[in-house]
Design an enzyme around this catalytic site. Structure first.
Site, PDB file in Angstrom:
ATOM      1  CG  ASP A  61     -18.792 -39.851  57.720  1.00  0.00           C
ATOM      2  OD1 ASP A  61     -19.867 -40.082  58.305  1.00  0.00           O
ATOM      3  OD2 ASP A  61     -18.719 -39.597  56.501  1.00  0.00           O
ATOM      4  CG  HIS A  69     -17.864 -35.058  49.251  1.00  0.00           C
ATOM      5  ND1 HIS A  69     -18.796 -34.344  49.948  1.00  0.00           N
ATOM      6  CD2 HIS A  69     -16.698 -34.926  49.942  1.00  0.00           C
ATOM      7  CE1 HIS A  69     -18.238 -33.825  51.032  1.00  0.00           C
ATOM      8  NE2 HIS A  69     -16.946 -34.150  51.033  1.00  0.00           N
ATOM      9  CG  HIS A  90     -25.521 -43.006  50.786  1.00  0.00           C
ATOM     10  ND1 HIS A  90     -24.367 -43.637  50.420  1.00  0.00           N
ATOM     11  CD2 HIS A  90     -25.136 -41.966  51.576  1.00  0.00           C
ATOM     12  CE1 HIS A  90     -23.329 -43.023  50.976  1.00  0.00           C
ATOM     13  NE2 HIS A  90     -23.772 -42.005  51.673  1.00  0.00           N
ATOM     14  CD  GLU A 120     -22.603 -36.726  56.914  1.00  0.00           C
ATOM     15  OE1 GLU A 120     -21.562 -37.330  57.246  1.00  0.00           O
ATOM     16  OE2 GLU A 120     -23.425 -37.190  56.093  1.00  0.00           O
ATOM     17  CG  HIS A 125     -15.829 -43.795  50.484  1.00  0.00           C
ATOM     18  ND1 HIS A 125     -16.412 -44.234  49.313  1.00  0.00           N
ATOM     19  CD2 HIS A 125     -16.648 -42.828  50.953  1.00  0.00           C
ATOM     20  CE1 HIS A 125     -17.522 -43.551  49.083  1.00  0.00           C
ATOM     21  NE2 HIS A 125     -17.690 -42.689  50.064  1.00  0.00           N
ATOM     22  CE1 TYR A 183     -12.753 -34.393  53.196  1.00  0.00           C
ATOM     23  CE2 TYR A 183     -13.708 -33.294  51.268  1.00  0.00           C
ATOM     24  CZ  TYR A 183     -13.867 -33.964  52.480  1.00  0.00           C
ATOM     25  OH  TYR A 183     -15.133 -34.195  52.947  1.00  0.00           O
ATOM     26  CD  GLU A 223     -22.351 -36.056  53.466  1.00  0.00           C
ATOM     27  OE1 GLU A 223     -21.237 -36.571  53.649  1.00  0.00           O
ATOM     28  OE2 GLU A 223     -23.397 -36.700  53.360  1.00  0.00           O
ATOM     29  NE  ARG A 254     -17.492 -36.346  55.264  1.00  0.00           N
ATOM     30  CZ  ARG A 254     -16.427 -37.090  54.997  1.00  0.00           C
ATOM     31  NH1 ARG A 254     -15.487 -36.638  54.195  1.00  0.00           N
ATOM     32  NH2 ARG A 254     -16.287 -38.289  55.539  1.00  0.00           N
ATOM     33  CG  HIS A 263     -26.553 -38.744  51.592  1.00  0.00           C
ATOM     34  ND1 HIS A 263     -27.177 -39.418  52.625  1.00  0.00           N
ATOM     35  CD2 HIS A 263     -25.296 -38.501  52.027  1.00  0.00           C
ATOM     36  CE1 HIS A 263     -26.316 -39.596  53.620  1.00  0.00           C
ATOM     37  NE2 HIS A 263     -25.169 -39.033  53.289  1.00  0.00           N
ATOM     38  CG  ASP A 313     -19.538 -72.802  60.513  1.00  0.00           C
ATOM     39  OD1 ASP A 313     -18.627 -71.947  60.638  1.00  0.00           O
ATOM     40  OD2 ASP A 313     -19.672 -73.770  61.277  1.00  0.00           O
ATOM     41  CG  ASP A 333     -24.116 -39.816  57.296  1.00  0.00           C
ATOM     42  OD1 ASP A 333     -22.979 -39.834  57.778  1.00  0.00           O
ATOM     43  OD2 ASP A 333     -24.349 -39.769  56.070  1.00  0.00           O
TER      44      ASP A 333
HETATM   45  N1  GLY Z   1     -21.115 -41.649  55.842  1.00  0.00           N
HETATM   46  C1  GLY Z   1     -21.456 -41.648  54.501  1.00  0.00           C
HETATM   47  C2  GLY Z   1     -21.773 -40.313  54.026  1.00  0.00           C
HETATM   48  O1  GLY Z   1     -21.500 -39.346  54.698  1.00  0.00           O
HETATM   49  O2  GLY Z   1     -22.378 -40.147  53.013  1.00  0.00           O
HETATM   50 MN    MN Z   2     -23.568 -38.554  54.584  1.00  0.00          MN
HETATM   51 MN    MN Z   3     -21.253 -39.409  56.762  1.00  0.00          MN
END
Ligand code: GLY
Ligand code: MN
Ligand code: MN
Length: 435
Positions: A248, A341, A352, A403, A231, A381, A377, A401, A345, A41, A259
């Site tokens: 991140d 990647h 996103h 961003e 991820h 890697y 971003e 990375r 975005h 619950d 982000d």
């Molecule tokens: N944190 C998700 C991205 O950077 O797209």
């Molecule tokens: Mn992002």
């Molecule tokens: Mn991100």
């Protein structure tokens, strides 16, 4: 009682722009998200649907926003939970239909218990449902037999509108960017060799909560090799002296996301190989930000970042080929072994955000306009455990990375997350200062 981020005029303008483009024989139906059960619950924290937030700011579950054209006017009706003393004693106060009508930018409000009958009757009387499906199975069932083919899905109009942010939205996004920037700075200051990934996560998310905010996606805190997992999310390892940590993490204010990714050495000093990769990613990020100009095509930032990274990988001796070979015909050359990647975005009520641009959503992505907000971003890697590509020993175990969130304006890109340091000197001096 309402805690809306925007005045009535902002919501009415959105409703007017959306509804005036809908066929007048449509019944617009936008169900709010369902509560998700976590165990028995106990439910997950509730997050309202972004389209409902966008059009009227309503954030209670068990609600549906509808609109129909009546007497020469578009009229919205919001179905909400009725007042119920017993339920409110257990679950918290409800606004109810009367409160909703007084405090929210809608024309009518009724009990959610009347929604199914209302919608069925309107469809029987000849209105054509234009619904967001897949959120509320009861609504999906009601409309499944009706002819929807000539009525647009509301998202086709709303997604385009949501792509360009108003001044009021930009102010809220600046706040989300500021809170997330401060959280990263706090985390840098708290970092030391041996720190647990979860401890950095707690500094970041503690700051979000302290700022009356919350995360906009699950925070990624990856030390050493974990930074090479795009991820990564368990945040459960301790980080050793000499390793980098990639963080991140972004937050949400009134539903609007920030982000941010930063990568730093837990002992406060980049090694020479870490420095080489970091400065290359930073150069790529800065080139990509410059490409976020009004009129640029969607993939301009990705092209700019890719060019810098491909050239840099050759200069560092990681790739042994020409730049055009490294880039490949469709930006799919061997530089992608280390940068897997996309670069950008859109960002907004969803991290996103809607409006195209994400790989795999089938849309080409918008041409950049003033008022759009997107991330930039790039990353590199070098997972030590990979055996499908060559991982140079010098860079093995490095994942970096960087961003930022960028507002496109007529005067050029504005970095909303500029309060979050990213030069090596700034980062090293922050970490060495300690808590
Ligand atoms: N944190 C998700 C991205 O950077 O797209
Ligand atoms: Mn992002
Ligand atoms: Mn991100």
């Amino acid at each position: 009682m309402s805690d809306l981020p925007f005045g009535d005029g902002e919501y009415r303008r959105r409703q007017e722009e959306f509804l005036s483009n809908m066929p007048i024989d449509s019944l617009v139906i936008i169900p709010n998200n369902q509560v998700s059960i976590r165990s028995n619950d106990t439910s997950y924290p509730y997050r309202a649907n972004s389209y409902v937030l966008y059009l009227c700011g309503w954030s209670e579950p068990d609600s549906i926003l509808t609109a129909k054209f009546d007497d020469g006017l578009w009229q919205t009706t919001l179905f909400v939970r009725p007042r119920d003393t017993k339920a409110e004693i257990w679950e918290g106060r409800r606004v109810g239909p009367e409160g909703a009508l007084q405090g929210w930018p809608i024309d009518n409000s009724l009990s959610i218990n009347d929604a199914e009958e209302y919608i069925s009757k309107k469809i029987e009387s000849g209105l054509k449902p234009s619904a967001i499906i897949g959120i509320d199975s009861k609504i999906d069932d009601i409309i499944s037999d009706s002819k929807m083919s000539d009525i647009p899905d509301p998202r086709t109009l709303l997604d385009v509108m949501r792509t360009v942010k108003s001044e009021a939205e930009i102010d809220v996004m600046k706040e989300a960017s500021r809170i997330a920037s401060d959280a990263h700075v706090k985390a840098m200051r708290a970092t030391h060799p041996g720190i647990g990934e979860w401890q950095i996560q707690s500094v970041i998310e503690g700051h979000f909560i302290d700022s009356r905010s919350q995360w906009s996606y699950k925070s990624i805190v990856g030390g050493g090799d974990n930074a090479t997992i795009l991820h990564y999310g368990s945040n459960s390892d301790s980080i050793e002296d000499g390793d980098l940590v990639l963080v991140d993490a972004g937050c949400e204010v009134h539903g609007y996301a920030s982000d941010i990714t930063r990568t730093w050495p837990v002992n406060g000093k980049f090694t020479e190989p870490q420095r080489e990769i970091y400065n290359l990613v930073l150069e790529a990020e800065e080139a990509a930000i410059k490409a976020c100009k009004v009129g640029s095509t969607w993939n301009s930032s990705h092209k700019a970042a890719s060019l810098v990274l491909a050239k840099g990988l050759i200069d560092l001796g990681i790739l042994d080929c020409t730049i055009s070979e490294a880039l490949g015909e469709n930006l799919d050359g061997p530089f992608r072994n280390y940068f897997m990647h996309g670069t950008s975005h859109l960002l907004g009520l969803d991290v996103h955000d809607v409006g195209g641009g994400r790989k795999g959503d089938g849309k080409p992505g918008p041409t950049l306009e003033s008022g759009m907000v997107l991330t930039v971003e790039p990353g590199l890697y070098f997972a030590s455990w990979r055996d499908d590509v060559e991982i140079p020993e010098r860079y093995s175990g490095i994942g970096i990375r960087i961003e930022d969130d960028v507002l496109v304006t007529e005067d050029g890109p504005v970095v909303l997350t500029a309060g979050c340091p990213k030069s090596i000197d700034e980062i090293e001096s922050l970490i060495s200062k300690g808590d």
